[in-house]
Design a protein around this motif. Sequence first.
Motif, PDB file in Angstrom:
ATOM      1  N   GLU A 119     -26.241  20.387   5.174  1.00  0.00           N
ATOM      2  CA  GLU A 119     -26.431  21.080   6.451  1.00  0.00           C
ATOM      3  C   GLU A 119     -27.058  20.162   7.479  1.00  0.00           C
ATOM      4  O   GLU A 119     -26.593  20.062   8.619  1.00  0.00           O
ATOM      5  N   ARG A 120     -28.132  19.494   7.083  1.00  0.00           N
ATOM      6  CA  ARG A 120     -28.833  18.615   8.017  1.00  0.00           C
ATOM      7  C   ARG A 120     -27.942  17.441   8.415  1.00  0.00           C
ATOM      8  O   ARG A 120     -27.996  16.962   9.555  1.00  0.00           O
ATOM      9  N   LEU A 121     -27.133  16.962   7.483  1.00  0.00           N
ATOM     10  CA  LEU A 121     -26.228  15.853   7.785  1.00  0.00           C
ATOM     11  C   LEU A 121     -25.200  16.270   8.830  1.00  0.00           C
ATOM     12  O   LEU A 121     -24.978  15.563   9.823  1.00  0.00           O
ATOM     13  N   PHE A 122     -24.588  17.431   8.644  1.00  0.00           N
ATOM     14  CA  PHE A 122     -23.597  17.900   9.613  1.00  0.00           C
ATOM     15  C   PHE A 122     -24.255  18.252  10.950  1.00  0.00           C
ATOM     16  O   PHE A 122     -23.663  18.043  12.011  1.00  0.00           O
ATOM     17  N   ASP A 123     -25.473  18.791  10.907  1.00  0.00           N
ATOM     18  CA  ASP A 123     -26.195  19.044  12.155  1.00  0.00           C
ATOM     19  C   ASP A 123     -26.392  17.745  12.930  1.00  0.00           C
ATOM     20  O   ASP A 123     -26.209  17.692  14.150  1.00  0.00           O
ATOM     21  N   GLY A 124     -26.796  16.690  12.211  1.00  0.00           N
ATOM     22  CA  GLY A 124     -26.992  15.403  12.860  1.00  0.00           C
ATOM     23  C   GLY A 124     -25.704  14.850  13.448  1.00  0.00           C
ATOM     24  O   GLY A 124     -25.691  14.301  14.563  1.00  0.00           O
ATOM     25  N   LEU A 125     -24.592  15.008  12.716  1.00  0.00           N
ATOM     26  CA  LEU A 125     -23.304  14.530  13.217  1.00  0.00           C
ATOM     27  C   LEU A 125     -22.894  15.289  14.475  1.00  0.00           C
ATOM     28  O   LEU A 125     -22.342  14.706  15.417  1.00  0.00           O
ATOM     29  N   VAL A 126     -23.166  16.603  14.518  1.00  0.00           N
ATOM     30  CA  VAL A 126     -22.849  17.382  15.718  1.00  0.00           C
ATOM     31  C   VAL A 126     -23.718  16.935  16.892  1.00  0.00           C
ATOM     32  O   VAL A 126     -23.252  16.866  18.037  1.00  0.00           O
ATOM     33  N   MET A 127     -24.985  16.629  16.630  1.00  0.00           N
ATOM     34  CA  MET A 127     -25.848  16.124  17.707  1.00  0.00           C
ATOM     35  C   MET A 127     -25.275  14.828  18.292  1.00  0.00           C
ATOM     36  O   MET A 127     -25.264  14.635  19.518  1.00  0.00           O
ATOM     37  N   LEU A 128     -24.802  13.959  17.436  1.00  0.00           N
ATOM     38  CA  LEU A 128     -24.206  12.709  17.917  1.00  0.00           C
ATOM     39  C   LEU A 128     -22.894  12.991  18.664  1.00  0.00           C
ATOM     40  O   LEU A 128     -22.572  12.308  19.640  1.00  0.00           O
TER      41      LEU A 128
END
Length: 347
Positions: A119-128
């Motif tokens: 979840e945190r990984l995909f959240d970070g990718l969306v932020m980028l």
Amino acid sequence: MRHWKLWLGLIISIFFLGIALYGLDLAHFWEALREANYWWLIPGILVYFITVWVRTWRWQSMLSHMARVPLRTLFPIVVIGYMGNNVYPARAGEVLRSYVLRRNCGIAMSASLATVVLERLFDGLVMLLFVAVTLPFAPLPPVFRSLVIGFSALFLCAFLGFVVLAARPQLMSRWYTMIVDRFAPGWLRPHIHGLFDRFIIGLQSLRSPRDMITILLTSTFIWLGETLKYWFVMHAFPFEVSFLVLMLMTAIVNLFTTIPSTPGYIGTFDAPGIATLTQFGVPHAIAAGYTLVLHVALWLPITLLGAWYMLRQSLTWRDLDRAAALQAQSTPNIETNDTVNSQKVLP
């Protein structure tokens, strides 16, 4: 030195608060707070809880490889986890969420923690992704450029590593076994292998391109919804920036909150939020007032609801302490009694 993480977070928060408050005109700041139209917080908070429900659905889909857990069962657990993040350092709420899931549903902590990491990984990718989409219309402040480059490399490397781990579990298991059998004590090896096997189960979503696309689209919807809350709260104050600028602010603020800080991300949320708005012409005092109100509106409602769910589920502060201790100690033998049944259907 048991509380070294708390002290480190406190120092970092004080540093960022100093940046946020430097040169602030307190008279205009208090004036901005007094004259704000706080009725705009209501639709913002409602939108935020819709995104929390969508987060719950996303987690349910990621757990489906292990068990079918109803949304009504998962939603309180997700809220309790966010409350834990808001009141305990080092994102201990993530471990608390997995701890409560194990207690209520019998899913191993190491497996569910893998889904939380995803979840945190995909959240970070969306932020980028937000940063990339908004750059042509809302240029990135120079002070954040190096940070975004660093986070981009970090998240992309982590994503590729997890994809390889999920796609080739047997190969990775052989390498992992060689290392563990060479360096770990004999009595500890079965526990470590068990942790690794259960962690791999939690990464099963990465084996399906369809699942990955679903998670990415859901994550994008979640963060667009959170940006909508930023937009609603903006109308409480006498300034206006484009939705794209708020998307950029959402991305930068949430990237900064991955830096260790005090519970509730004091300072690491506020300083980049204020800096982003002032970069686009918002007066410092108004930007500070808006960011403070936004921060409280993000922190307080879900923390109160999480505390209520905590009482309803007969959780105590000792459970929070134990979850935090599990994160700090990473003790393998706590998982020995966990079971994961991929066919399990929960009521």
